[in-house]
Scaffold this motif. Structure first.
Motif, short mmCIF file in Angstrom:
data_model
loop_
_atom_site.label_atom_id
_atom_site.label_comp_id
_atom_site.label_asym_id
_atom_site.label_seq_id
_atom_site.Cartn_x
_atom_site.Cartn_y
_atom_site.Cartn_z
N ARG A 141 38.14 46.81 34.60
CA ARG A 141 39.28 45.92 34.85
C ARG A 141 40.50 46.37 34.04
O ARG A 141 41.63 46.37 34.55
N GLU A 142 40.27 46.75 32.79
CA GLU A 142 41.38 47.20 31.94
C GLU A 142 42.00 48.48 32.49
O GLU A 142 43.22 48.64 32.50
N ARG A 187 34.35 45.17 32.09
CA ARG A 187 35.60 44.86 31.40
C ARG A 187 36.48 46.11 31.31
O ARG A 187 37.69 46.05 31.53
N GLN A 188 35.87 47.25 30.99
CA GLN A 188 36.63 48.49 30.90
C GLN A 188 37.23 48.87 32.25
O GLN A 188 38.36 49.35 32.33
#
Length: 224
Positions: free
Chosen positions: A148-149, A145-146
């Motif tokens: 992607r962010e 997730r990090q």
């Protein structure tokens, strides 16, 4: 799980000492000085207890502040973080800046490198943005997730940079050489508003950039 209405740790344990005793009408600096003088700072056990409660019951932790109309750092709900930026903080860079929004801190450095222009835009240089942010450990899937962010933030910063610098101003000699300004953003601390902090650091660093003097010799496209 904490049922509605159940008792929990008092809100005062979560607030930094300079926000616990905030007086209406006083600036944050005065509040902090008055609070620090009035009461001792949190002890290690208090700080550890607040951090543990936040990890175990994040929803209830934030609801406690919401009910009081404040954020966990003591700001009002509609009050933004204090912003500050300094230019020319790295002597070895062609341009640099340090930006802070609250505790979020970003260091930006720009290196101007002569390079060949593209065939489609022979008289325009370019700005290339790279983001350096260490991944934090956490729950399963958190790293993906990090990533992607960070990828989304990098794309946003790259698009924004295109509107900050006129590409034609980075031309050394049309069809032969242009400047490529490589702006690297180092995230030193991320505590909210990271996008705004990166944009501020990037803007100030690019504004601080001084292109080196170069001479272009006639001949092949590679000579600068």
């Amino acid at each position: 799980y904490i049922a509605p209405g159940a008792s929990c740790l008092p809100l005062e344990l979560f607030l930094p000492v300079h926000t616990r005793y905030m007086s209406p009408g006083l600036p944050p600096e005065a509040d902090g000085a008055a609070g620090a003088a009035a009461q001792p700072a949190q002890g290690p056990s208090e700080a550890a207890g607040a951090a543990a409660f936040r990890r175990v019951h994040p929803l209830h932790y934030h609801q406690a502040f919401l009910a009081q109309g404040v954020r966990p750092d003591g700001r009002g709900l509609l009050r933004g973080r204090r912003a500050a930026a300094s230019a020319a903080v790295v002597s070895s860079a062609d341009g640099s800046a340090m930006a802070k929004l609250g505790q979020t801190t970003v260091l930006a450095g720009v290196q101007a490198v002569p390079t060949l222009p593209s065939e489609a835009e022979p008289g325009e240089g370019r700005v290339v943005i790279s983001l350096d942010q260490p991944l934090a450990g956490g729950e399963r899937g958190g790293q993906a997730r990090q990533e992607r962010e960070q990828s989304a933030l990098s794309e946003l910063l790259q698009r924004s940079a295109a509107g900050m610098v006129a590409a034609a101003s980075l031309c050394i000699e049309e069809e032969k050489a242009v400047w490529e300004c490589r702006c690297t953003l180092h995230v030193l601390e991320a505590d909210g508003n990271l996008t705004d902090a990166c944009l501020l650091a990037m803007l100030v660093a690019l504004s601080d950039t001084a292109l080196p003097a170069v001479s272009s010799s006639s001949g092949t496209k590679q000579s600068v």
